[in-house]
Design a protein around this motif. Structure first.
Motif, PDB file in Angstrom:
ATOM      1  N   ASP A  96       0.809  -1.207   0.000  1.00 60.19           N
ATOM      2  CA  ASP A  96       0.000   0.000   0.000  1.00 60.19           C
ATOM      3  C   ASP A  96       0.847   1.263   0.000  1.00 60.19           C
ATOM      4  O   ASP A  96       0.356   2.343  -0.273  1.00 60.19           O
ATOM      5  N   GLN A  97       2.128   1.144   0.289  1.00 57.74           N
ATOM      6  CA  GLN A  97       2.986   2.317   0.409  1.00 57.74           C
ATOM      7  C   GLN A  97       3.249   2.981  -0.945  1.00 57.74           C
ATOM      8  O   GLN A  97       3.717   4.097  -0.994  1.00 57.74           O
ATOM      9  N   TYR A  98       2.948   2.296  -2.026  1.00 55.30           N
ATOM     10  CA  TYR A  98       3.210   2.862  -3.340  1.00 55.30           C
ATOM     11  C   TYR A  98       2.164   3.895  -3.753  1.00 55.30           C
ATOM     12  O   TYR A  98       2.371   4.635  -4.684  1.00 55.30           O
ATOM     13  N   HIS A  99       1.039   3.943  -3.070  1.00 49.38           N
ATOM     14  CA  HIS A  99      -0.005   4.896  -3.409  1.00 49.38           C
ATOM     15  C   HIS A  99       0.136   6.132  -2.530  1.00 49.38           C
ATOM     16  O   HIS A  99       0.288   6.024  -1.312  1.00 49.38           O
ATOM     17  N   PRO A 100       0.079   7.314  -3.113  1.00 50.86           N
ATOM     18  CA  PRO A 100       0.205   8.523  -2.298  1.00 50.86           C
ATOM     19  C   PRO A 100      -1.036   8.727  -1.427  1.00 50.86           C
ATOM     20  O   PRO A 100      -2.111   8.202  -1.709  1.00 50.86           O
ATOM     21  N   ASP A 101      -0.855   9.523  -0.413  1.00 53.06           N
ATOM     22  CA  ASP A 101      -1.953   9.835   0.503  1.00 53.06           C
ATOM     23  C   ASP A 101      -2.990  10.666  -0.244  1.00 53.06           C
ATOM     24  O   ASP A 101      -2.666  11.704  -0.830  1.00 53.06           O
ATOM     25  N   PRO A 102      -4.261  10.250  -0.291  1.00 53.87           N
ATOM     26  CA  PRO A 102      -5.267  11.007  -1.042  1.00 53.87           C
ATOM     27  C   PRO A 102      -5.476  12.406  -0.493  1.00 53.87           C
ATOM     28  O   PRO A 102      -5.873  13.307  -1.237  1.00 53.87           O
ATOM     29  N   ASP A 103      -5.201  12.634   0.770  1.00 53.71           N
ATOM     30  CA  ASP A 103      -5.365  13.986   1.318  1.00 53.71           C
ATOM     31  C   ASP A 103      -4.320  14.944   0.749  1.00 53.71           C
ATOM     32  O   ASP A 103      -4.572  16.147   0.628  1.00 53.71           O
ATOM     33  N   LEU A 104      -3.148  14.434   0.411  1.00 56.04           N
ATOM     34  CA  LEU A 104      -2.094  15.300  -0.120  1.00 56.04           C
ATOM     35  C   LEU A 104      -2.295  15.619  -1.601  1.00 56.04           C
ATOM     36  O   LEU A 104      -1.819  16.628  -2.097  1.00 56.04           O
ATOM     37  N   THR A 105      -2.957  14.756  -2.321  1.00 48.88           N
ATOM     38  CA  THR A 105      -3.156  14.970  -3.747  1.00 48.88           C
ATOM     39  C   THR A 105      -4.512  15.570  -4.095  1.00 48.88           C
ATOM     40  O   THR A 105      -4.790  15.848  -5.244  1.00 48.88           O
ATOM     41  N   SER A 106      -5.361  15.766  -3.106  1.00 45.24           N
ATOM     42  CA  SER A 106      -6.688  16.316  -3.355  1.00 45.24           C
ATOM     43  C   SER A 106      -6.582  17.802  -3.678  1.00 45.24           C
ATOM     44  O   SER A 106      -5.842  18.542  -3.017  1.00 45.24           O
ATOM     45  N   PRO A 107      -7.300  18.298  -4.678  1.00 42.58           N
ATOM     46  CA  PRO A 107      -7.273  19.737  -4.970  1.00 42.58           C
ATOM     47  C   PRO A 107      -8.002  20.562  -3.917  1.00 42.58           C
ATOM     48  O   PRO A 107      -7.754  21.744  -3.770  1.00 42.58           O
ATOM     49  N   PHE A 108      -8.900  19.936  -3.157  1.00 43.85           N
ATOM     50  CA  PHE A 108      -9.658  20.626  -2.110  1.00 43.85           C
ATOM     51  C   PHE A 108      -9.107  20.198  -0.753  1.00 43.85           C
ATOM     52  O   PHE A 108      -9.546  19.241  -0.155  1.00 43.85           O
ATOM     53  N   ARG A 109      -8.121  20.888  -0.283  1.00 43.92           N
ATOM     54  CA  ARG A 109      -7.551  20.577   1.023  1.00 43.92           C
ATOM     55  C   ARG A 109      -7.486  21.871   1.844  1.00 43.92           C
ATOM     56  O   ARG A 109      -7.412  22.963   1.288  1.00 43.92           O
ATOM     57  N   PRO A 110      -7.483  21.733   3.133  1.00 44.09           N
ATOM     58  CA  PRO A 110      -7.465  22.926   3.965  1.00 44.09           C
ATOM     59  C   PRO A 110      -6.121  23.660   3.854  1.00 44.09           C
ATOM     60  O   PRO A 110      -5.102  23.040   3.539  1.00 44.09           O
ATOM     61  N   PRO A 111      -6.147  24.955   4.057  1.00 46.45           N
ATOM     62  CA  PRO A 111      -4.886  25.705   3.959  1.00 46.45           C
ATOM     63  C   PRO A 111      -3.917  25.291   5.066  1.00 46.45           C
ATOM     64  O   PRO A 111      -4.303  24.933   6.170  1.00 46.45           O
ATOM     65  N   CYS A 112      -2.637  25.324   4.722  1.00 47.73           N
ATOM     66  CA  CYS A 112      -1.589  24.962   5.684  1.00 47.73           C
ATOM     67  C   CYS A 112      -1.193  26.196   6.477  1.00 47.73           C
ATOM     68  O   CYS A 112      -1.076  27.288   5.926  1.00 47.73           O
ATOM     69  N   ALA A 113      -0.939  26.037   7.781  1.00 44.16           N
ATOM     70  CA  ALA A 113      -0.567  27.183   8.622  1.00 44.16           C
ATOM     71  C   ALA A 113       0.917  27.180   8.910  1.00 44.16           C
ATOM     72  O   ALA A 113       1.635  26.266   8.770  1.00 44.16           O
TER      73      ALA A 113
END
Length: 113
Positions: A96-113
């Motif tokens: 499973d490690q070969y697939h990136p985290d879907p939260d990191l590749t999603s275009p709709f993600r919360p802003p980083c602080a």
């Protein structure tokens, strides 16, 4: 040798040529064979509404069939490799490690602080 792959099939249409010549002579008895040939092959055809019949004449529509043959000369005899030598015998287990985290590749993600 088949007749359909050469222009020899056009010679089979010669009876149509003579029949059409007779049709023109029925309309105008003064038409000679040379004038008929010149009219249909070398000059302007009369507008006598017989284009379908004119297109049945030999060498009016020539079908061109081209057959290409590729000849390859090998300097050495080609070797056939067995399929067992090409396919690897070891298989990589799915991780499973070969697939990136879907939260990191999603275009709709919360802003980083």
């Amino acid at each position: 040798m088949t007749v359909e792959t050469t222009s020899l099939d056009q010679f089979l249409k010669l009876p149509v040529l003579f029949e059409h010549f007779k049709e023109h002579q029925e309309r105008d008895p003064k038409v000679s064979l040379l004038e008929f040939l010149a009219m249909h092959y070398w000059g302007q055809d009369l507008d006598d509404n017989d284009n379908a019949r004119d297109n049945q004449l030999p060498f009016k529509k020539v079908n061109i069939n081209i057959h290409q043959v590729l000849i390859v000369r090998f300097s050495a005899v080609p070797q056939i490799i067995a399929a067992e030598q090409i396919i690897p015998r070891t298989f990589i287990a799915y991780k499973d490690q070969y697939h990136p985290d879907p939260d990191l590749t999603s275009p709709f993600r919360p802003p980083c602080a």
